[in-house]
Design an enzyme around this catalytic site. Structure first.
Site, PDB file in Angstrom:
ATOM      1  N   HIS A  52       0.866  -9.102  11.133  1.00  0.00           N
ATOM      2  CA  HIS A  52       1.390  -9.305   9.767  1.00  0.00           C
ATOM      3  C   HIS A  52       2.845  -9.706   9.822  1.00  0.00           C
ATOM      4  CE1 HIS A  52       2.442  -8.315   5.542  1.00  0.00           C
ATOM      5  NE2 HIS A  52       1.175  -8.575   5.328  1.00  0.00           N
ATOM      6  N   VAL A  62       1.940  -2.543   1.192  1.00  0.00           N
ATOM      7  CA  VAL A  62       1.241  -1.260   1.045  1.00  0.00           C
ATOM      8  C   VAL A  62       1.887  -0.182   1.911  1.00  0.00           C
ATOM      9  CG1 VAL A  62      -0.957  -2.253   0.322  1.00  0.00           C
ATOM     10  CG2 VAL A  62      -0.526  -1.893   2.742  1.00  0.00           C
ATOM     11  N   GLU A  66       3.474   3.337   0.837  1.00  0.00           N
ATOM     12  CA  GLU A  66       3.100   4.549   1.562  1.00  0.00           C
ATOM     13  C   GLU A  66       4.338   5.313   2.024  1.00  0.00           C
ATOM     14  OE1 GLU A  66       1.009   7.614   3.323  1.00  0.00           O
ATOM     15  OE2 GLU A  66       0.231   6.098   1.943  1.00  0.00           O
TER      16      GLU A  66
END
Length: 148
Positions: A52, A62, A66
């Site tokens: 990524h 995300v 988190e």
């Protein structure tokens, strides 16, 4: 806000997350029942960066959320009278916005404030900043449950 340093060893006593999913490194300020500030040092050797994105490593949104949630769970832990055998779980994530890319080498400053607390349900306003610029912000709700 009170300056209260909470190191990684103490954080791991309060929340169940472990590598590679423990996403806060230190708490640098805390006001129980109100707010908390923590940091996450973003490093290229974290597993999410292999995919990524391989050509330009970017912290997944995300995982930023988190990290804010984990910091909020530490705030809950420090705010509750009794916290043994308790875990904090997401109930909802609302009004999240991503404003700046987070990359390896960044130090993410995380802020969370309790917006509401009704028994076991807690609502938070949180944000992540890089160099005093908002990278992400979110409102979310969590519930405290007995650990199974």
């Amino acid at each position: 806000m009170n300056v209260e340093i909470i190191d990684i060893v103490e954080i791991m006593k309060m929340i169940p997350h472990r590598y590679p999913f423990l996403l806060i490194d230190k708490v640098i300020a805390l006001q129980p029942n109100h707010s908390i500030v923590g940091i996450k040092n973003v490093t290229v050797n974290e597993p999410q960066f292999t995919g990524h994105f391989p050509h330009r490593p970017i912290m997944p949104g995300v995982l930023i959320i988190e990290a804010m949630a984990q910091l909020s769970a530490v705030l809950v832990s420090k705010s509750m009278d009794t916290k043994e055998d308790k875990d904090v779980y997401f109930m909802s994530i609302e009004s999240t916005k991503f404003r700046k890319i987070v990359e390896p080498g960044d130090t993410m400053y995380l802020y969370s404030t309790i917006e509401q607390n009704r028994s076991q349900v807690w609502k938070f306003a949180a944000r992540a900043e890089i160099n005093n610029t908002i990278a992400a912000e979110s409102f979310f709700t969590a519930m405290v449950k007995n650990r199974l």
